[in-house]
Design a protein around this motif. Structure first.
Motif, mmCIF file in Angstrom:
data_model
loop_
_atom_site.group_PDB
_atom_site.id
_atom_site.type_symbol
_atom_site.label_atom_id
_atom_site.label_comp_id
_atom_site.label_asym_id
_atom_site.label_seq_id
_atom_site.Cartn_x
_atom_site.Cartn_y
_atom_site.Cartn_z
ATOM 1 N N GLY A 22 0.882 -0.999 0.108
ATOM 2 C CA GLY A 22 -0.046 -0.055 -0.013
ATOM 3 C C GLY A 22 0.908 1.244 -0.026
ATOM 4 O O GLY A 22 1.985 1.353 -0.176
ATOM 5 N N MET A 23 0.207 2.213 0.199
ATOM 6 C CA MET A 23 0.815 3.694 0.291
ATOM 7 C C MET A 23 0.897 3.902 1.755
ATOM 8 O O MET A 23 0.060 4.166 2.370
ATOM 9 N N PRO A 24 2.039 4.187 2.187
ATOM 10 C CA PRO A 24 2.227 4.772 3.539
ATOM 11 C C PRO A 24 1.844 6.064 3.955
ATOM 12 O O PRO A 24 2.744 6.759 4.804
ATOM 13 N N TRP A 25 1.104 6.646 3.408
ATOM 14 C CA TRP A 25 0.418 8.050 3.543
ATOM 15 C C TRP A 25 -0.851 8.148 3.201
ATOM 16 O O TRP A 25 -1.566 7.260 2.371
ATOM 17 N N HIS A 26 -1.672 9.417 3.118
ATOM 18 C CA HIS A 26 -2.748 9.687 2.797
ATOM 19 C C HIS A 26 -2.898 11.378 2.495
ATOM 20 O O HIS A 26 -2.680 12.044 3.400
ATOM 21 N N VAL A 27 -3.003 11.532 1.250
ATOM 22 C CA VAL A 27 -3.001 12.863 0.749
ATOM 23 C C VAL A 27 -4.038 12.837 -0.136
ATOM 24 O O VAL A 27 -4.040 12.734 -1.531
ATOM 25 N N PRO A 28 -5.156 13.176 0.208
ATOM 26 C CA PRO A 28 -6.475 13.414 -0.567
ATOM 27 C C PRO A 28 -6.196 14.311 -1.843
ATOM 28 O O PRO A 28 -6.964 13.933 -2.797
ATOM 29 N N GLU A 29 -5.503 15.183 -1.689
ATOM 30 C CA GLU A 29 -5.546 16.038 -2.725
ATOM 31 C C GLU A 29 -4.695 15.403 -4.017
ATOM 32 O O GLU A 29 -4.947 15.486 -5.148
ATOM 33 N N ASP A 30 -3.819 14.267 -3.699
ATOM 34 C CA ASP A 30 -2.999 13.524 -4.660
ATOM 35 C C ASP A 30 -4.061 12.638 -5.340
ATOM 36 O O ASP A 30 -3.853 12.533 -6.685
ATOM 37 N N LEU A 31 -4.887 12.188 -4.581
ATOM 38 C CA LEU A 31 -5.751 11.171 -4.991
ATOM 39 C C LEU A 31 -6.605 11.925 -5.775
ATOM 40 O O LEU A 31 -6.933 11.247 -6.919
ATOM 41 N N ALA A 32 -7.244 13.230 -5.639
ATOM 42 C CA ALA A 32 -7.886 13.834 -6.521
ATOM 43 C C ALA A 32 -7.234 14.314 -7.905
ATOM 44 O O ALA A 32 -7.829 14.257 -9.103
ATOM 45 N N HIS A 33 -6.022 14.392 -7.840
ATOM 46 C CA HIS A 33 -5.130 14.962 -8.851
ATOM 47 C C HIS A 33 -4.933 13.583 -9.946
ATOM 48 O O HIS A 33 -5.324 13.752 -11.089
ATOM 49 N N PHE A 34 -4.897 12.322 -9.043
ATOM 50 C CA PHE A 34 -4.873 11.005 -9.794
ATOM 51 C C PHE A 34 -5.975 10.919 -10.708
ATOM 52 O O PHE A 34 -6.150 10.645 -11.976
ATOM 53 N N LYS A 35 -6.928 10.915 -9.791
ATOM 54 C CA LYS A 35 -8.433 10.928 -10.655
ATOM 55 C C LYS A 35 -8.722 11.913 -11.747
ATOM 56 O O LYS A 35 -9.153 11.418 -12.744
ATOM 57 N N SER A 36 -8.360 13.250 -11.530
ATOM 58 C CA SER A 36 -8.612 13.961 -12.647
ATOM 59 C C SER A 36 -7.717 13.912 -13.925
ATOM 60 O O SER A 36 -8.074 13.863 -15.280
ATOM 61 N N LEU A 37 -6.422 13.240 -13.612
ATOM 62 C CA LEU A 37 -5.809 12.962 -14.665
ATOM 63 C C LEU A 37 -6.216 11.553 -15.401
ATOM 64 O O LEU A 37 -6.195 11.519 -16.718
ATOM 65 N N THR A 38 -6.651 10.675 -15.041
ATOM 66 C CA THR A 38 -6.691 9.238 -15.466
ATOM 67 C C THR A 38 -8.348 9.018 -15.808
ATOM 68 O O THR A 38 -8.489 8.293 -16.564
ATOM 69 N N MET A 39 -9.146 9.861 -15.300
ATOM 70 C CA MET A 39 -10.758 9.613 -15.789
ATOM 71 C C MET A 39 -10.963 9.664 -16.980
ATOM 72 O O MET A 39 -10.420 10.455 -17.830
ATOM 73 N N GLY A 40 -11.778 8.524 -17.467
ATOM 74 C CA GLY A 40 -12.070 8.294 -18.580
ATOM 75 C C GLY A 40 -10.942 7.828 -19.765
ATOM 76 O O GLY A 40 -11.406 7.347 -20.901
ATOM 77 N N GLU A 41 -9.733 7.268 -19.132
ATOM 78 C CA GLU A 41 -8.710 6.732 -19.758
ATOM 79 C C GLU A 41 -8.592 5.497 -19.374
ATOM 80 O O GLU A 41 -8.696 5.216 -18.019
ATOM 81 N N PRO A 42 -7.913 4.421 -20.216
ATOM 82 C CA PRO A 42 -7.462 3.114 -19.572
ATOM 83 C C PRO A 42 -6.567 3.316 -18.486
ATOM 84 O O PRO A 42 -5.448 4.148 -19.097
ATOM 85 N N VAL A 43 -6.317 2.387 -17.575
ATOM 86 C CA VAL A 43 -5.452 2.351 -16.579
ATOM 87 C C VAL A 43 -4.900 0.873 -16.696
ATOM 88 O O VAL A 43 -5.596 0.140 -16.762
ATOM 89 N N VAL A 44 -3.395 1.043 -16.845
ATOM 90 C CA VAL A 44 -2.863 -0.291 -16.809
ATOM 91 C C VAL A 44 -2.016 -0.366 -15.323
ATOM 92 O O VAL A 44 -1.235 0.352 -14.815
#
Length: 166
Positions: A22-44
């Motif tokens: 897992g990730m040994p931290w919790h940064v909600p802003e990073d999770l939101a950034h990740f979601k905005s980058l990858t939304m609608g696109e395939p993730v591998v």
């Protein structure tokens, strides 16, 4: 033209991107950034990355989830299995997305570095122990370097966009 490939990850000091699955931290802003980058696109992703997500986030909603594993009998609801990065990219590109995102883990990142044109890295001002590390990005050019900010969880972070050197 081939669909471009981007890699996205968060890393703590020393290049740590994971610990104990897992990730040994919790940064909600990073999770939101990740979601905005990858939304609608395939993730591998690799199988262990898939398994690191809480059940309620599997599959990642709004994205085609492709999991690379050597286990020929592996399957999971909402995921497509690929036996290699090349096969995963072939599956992902079949729908003509704008970009394919490789989202982990460490071995898949290292393999995908040779074909990626963009890295999206969240740098964390945090020292933690880990067992999974980001690939070397020192030869890449910083295209956009965000300002340091502090997460609502108290961890300082910034977003970097890197591009392959010319």
């Amino acid at each position: 033209m081939t669909t471009p490939v981007g890699l996205v990850w968060a890393e703590a000091s020393g290049g740590v991107i994971g610990a104990d699955g897992g990730m040994p931290w919790h940064v909600p802003e990073d999770l939101a950034h990740f979601k905005s980058l990858t939304m609608g696109e395939p993730v591998v992703m690799g199988r262990r990355t898939w398994e690191s997500f809480p059940d309620r986030f599997r599959p990642l909603p709004g994205r085609r989830n492709i999991v690379v594993t050597r286990r020929s009998d592996w399957s999971a609801d909402g995921a497509e299995r690929a036996s290699s990065l090349a096969e995963a990219l072939e599956l992902a590109r079949a729908t003509a997305p704008d970009r394919v995102w490789v989202i982990g883990g460490g071995a898949l990142f290292r393999e995908a570095m040779a074909i990626a044109d963009r890295l999206e890295v969240t740098e964390l001002d945090l020292v933690v122990d880990g067992d999974t590390f980001a690939p070397d990005r020192s030869a890449w050019d910083i295209a956009d370097e965000g300002a340091w900010a502090t997460s609502r969880t108290g961890i300082r972070y910034r977003f970097l966009r890197l591009t392959r050197p010319a």
